[in-house]
Design a protein around this motif. Structure first.
Motif, mmCIF file in Angstrom:
data_model
loop_
_atom_site.group_PDB
_atom_site.id
_atom_site.type_symbol
_atom_site.label_atom_id
_atom_site.label_comp_id
_atom_site.label_asym_id
_atom_site.label_seq_id
_atom_site.Cartn_x
_atom_site.Cartn_y
_atom_site.Cartn_z
ATOM 1 N N PHE A 111 24.049 -41.352 -24.585
ATOM 2 C CA PHE A 111 24.570 -42.225 -25.634
ATOM 3 C C PHE A 111 26.088 -42.146 -25.574
ATOM 4 O O PHE A 111 26.658 -41.043 -25.581
ATOM 5 N N HIS A 112 26.720 -43.310 -25.491
ATOM 6 C CA HIS A 112 28.184 -43.407 -25.461
ATOM 7 C C HIS A 112 28.589 -43.870 -26.859
ATOM 8 O O HIS A 112 28.301 -45.008 -27.245
ATOM 9 N N ILE A 113 29.231 -42.983 -27.634
ATOM 10 C CA ILE A 113 29.441 -43.258 -29.060
ATOM 11 C C ILE A 113 30.942 -43.296 -29.390
ATOM 12 O O ILE A 113 31.633 -42.276 -29.283
ATOM 13 N N VAL A 114 31.430 -44.476 -29.749
ATOM 14 C CA VAL A 114 32.820 -44.597 -30.211
ATOM 15 C C VAL A 114 32.876 -45.609 -31.345
ATOM 16 O O VAL A 114 31.998 -46.454 -31.481
ATOM 17 N N GLY A 115 33.924 -45.515 -32.162
ATOM 18 C CA GLY A 115 34.042 -46.465 -33.260
ATOM 19 C C GLY A 115 35.468 -46.530 -33.769
ATOM 20 O O GLY A 115 36.380 -45.919 -33.193
ATOM 21 N N GLY A 116 35.650 -47.252 -34.873
ATOM 22 C CA GLY A 116 36.980 -47.375 -35.480
ATOM 23 C C GLY A 116 37.377 -46.095 -36.200
ATOM 24 O O GLY A 116 36.567 -45.170 -36.369
ATOM 25 N N LEU A 117 38.658 -46.054 -36.627
ATOM 26 C CA LEU A 117 39.160 -44.915 -37.403
ATOM 27 C C LEU A 117 38.860 -45.216 -38.872
ATOM 28 O O LEU A 117 39.664 -45.863 -39.564
ATOM 29 N N HIS A 118 37.705 -44.772 -39.325
ATOM 30 C CA HIS A 118 37.237 -45.131 -40.674
ATOM 31 C C HIS A 118 37.941 -44.278 -41.720
ATOM 32 O O HIS A 118 38.027 -43.054 -41.566
ATOM 33 N N PRO A 119 38.406 -44.900 -42.813
ATOM 34 C CA PRO A 119 39.180 -44.112 -43.782
ATOM 35 C C PRO A 119 38.348 -43.104 -44.564
ATOM 36 O O PRO A 119 38.897 -42.192 -45.183
ATOM 37 N N GLU A 120 37.029 -43.263 -44.573
ATOM 38 C CA GLU A 120 36.223 -42.372 -45.425
ATOM 39 C C GLU A 120 35.210 -41.491 -44.701
ATOM 40 O O GLU A 120 34.803 -40.466 -45.238
ATOM 41 N N LEU A 121 34.777 -41.872 -43.529
ATOM 42 C CA LEU A 121 33.777 -41.040 -42.846
ATOM 43 C C LEU A 121 34.421 -39.711 -42.430
ATOM 44 O O LEU A 121 35.499 -39.686 -41.844
ATOM 45 N N THR A 122 33.747 -38.631 -42.758
ATOM 46 C CA THR A 122 34.360 -37.308 -42.577
ATOM 47 C C THR A 122 33.867 -36.625 -41.307
ATOM 48 O O THR A 122 32.870 -37.031 -40.695
#
Ligand code: V47
Length: 372
Positions: A111-122
């Protein structure tokens, strides 16, 4: 017998390529400035075949992007959205696990997992996400988070980069993908991604990961406003870190896709430029084992030709790619294993199924085993 090159300035580079001598900054510039693509490709293919014979590696993987919400507003990006944007999405943990399972068979090895810089996910949320994936899919390698995401999570959790990496590793992160490096030149970064960590911070984060025994990939984004000097500088900085840590597994040159980005006025890269970047990276990065022609980014057609211009990898089945789709890529979001095999064989290469760390994978119809 040496071939005769149309561009005589490349002859000294050919001698170095044949002898395995390290190329200099000026050699890199000469390669970028030469229009003699066949000469550049010939040399890269020579090195590629010396390192990997006729093998082309691929894997069976799935991309997962848990959120596209991003506090940064990089001009190069069409994927990131503000939290208030009605089109933005953030998956719940259950949705991430469910997405991972969609279309999952025991055949997927990464699994290749990337995403945005979320302001709330810790950091705790991401650790839980990894633990949940490992519980459900214990055989699958988790290649997760760019250096940019790691640095952001560390800052938010107010812990060091090292501590952040250690916690994610304990939760199941097996390695890191290569994204977010863009171009290290500060002049260019200020224009294309001024909210992102700088080049030194990207390098330092990669160094910390490698010191913890985590392998990673590395990338370079080209085809926007960078110069030949910026590209060579970027590649040599990666080579320098690799001399120190040996932690990079694969380099992936990434062509800029301008559609739906604030830089939409920039023309798309050409096949000529894509092949040149593959070849020059093979020649300059003498200490990074693998060069990947990512078919989503460069189209299956060019990725196939790239297997004779220095690349020895074509990436994987992918399934549901979003970053390039949002930026106008028409390559599609998924290729079946059989289609990958055909592309590779037609190029006269021998397909070699690998796991993320390039160990051979042995497969039956529905299962795979990593041979160690
Ligand atoms: O980090 C974002 C780049 C990266 C655009 O490690 C863009 O195996 C072009 O890193 N045009 C994500 N590029 C992709 C990536 C990757 C892909 C495949 C394999 C691996 C690996 C890594 O794509 C981002 C950024 O550098 N990117 N927007 C764009 N408009």
């Amino acid at each position: 017998m040496q071939p005769s090159f149309e561009d005589q300035r490349l002859v000294p580079v050919l001698e170095k390529a044949i002898n395995g001598t390290r190329l200099s900054f000026d050699d890199g510039l000469a390669l970028y400035r030469s229009p003699d693509l066949l000469a550049v490709g010939y040399m890269a293919n020579l090195v590629r075949e010396r390192m990997h014979g006729s093998r082309t590696y691929f894997n069976v993987n799935r991309h997962i992007n848990p959120t596209d919400v991003c506090v940064a507003s990089c001009r190069l990006c069409a994927f990131g959205k503000k939290a208030r944007d009605p089109k933005a999405y953030t998956m719940s943990l259950e949705q991430v696990w469910e997405t991972a399972g969609n279309g999952y068979s025991d055949a997927v090895s990464e699994f290749h997992i990337v995403g945005g810089l979320h302001p709330e996910l810790t950091l705790d949320w991401y650790s839980k996400m990894l633990r949940g994936l490992k519980e459900r899919f214990p055989q699958v390698h988790l290649k997760a988070f760019t250096m940019v995401e790691i640095s952001f999570l560390a800052q938010r959790a107010k812990v060091s980069v090292r501590e952040t990496l250690q916690r994610l590793k304990d939760a199941g992160m097996d390695s890191l993908p290569g994204g977010g490096a863009e171009i290290f030149s500060e002049r260019v970064r200020r224009i294309i991604c001024d909210h992102k960590i700088d080049g030194d911070e990207w390098i330092n984060t990669a160094r910390e990961a490698h010191k913890l025994g985590l392998k990673s990939n590395c990338t370079m984004l080209y085809g926007h406003i960078e110069s030949d000097e910026d590209r060579v500088d970027h590649l040599l900085r990666l080579r320098e870190l690799q001399d120190e840590t040996g932690g990079f597994v694969t380099f992936i040159p990434l062509a800029f896709h301008p559609d739906n980005t604030p830089l939409h006025h920039i023309s798309k890269t050409t096949g000529f430029m894509d092949l040149k970047n593959i070849a020059i990276s093979r020649l300059l990065l003498d200490n990074i084992p693998h060069i990947k022609a990512y078919w989503i980014m460069m189209t299956p057609r060019i990725a196939q030709i790239a297997q004779r211009f220095g690349a020895n990898d074509i990436d994987g089945t992918v399934v549901e790619e979003k970053i390039y789709r949002d930026a106008g890529s028409t390559s599609g979001q998924s290729l079946r294993r059989n289609e990958l095999l055909r592309l590779i064989r037609e190029a006269g290469r021998e397909p070699f199924e690998r796991d993320t760390l390039y160990r051979p994978v042995e497969r039956t119809e529905t299962h795979f085993t990593v041979l160690v």
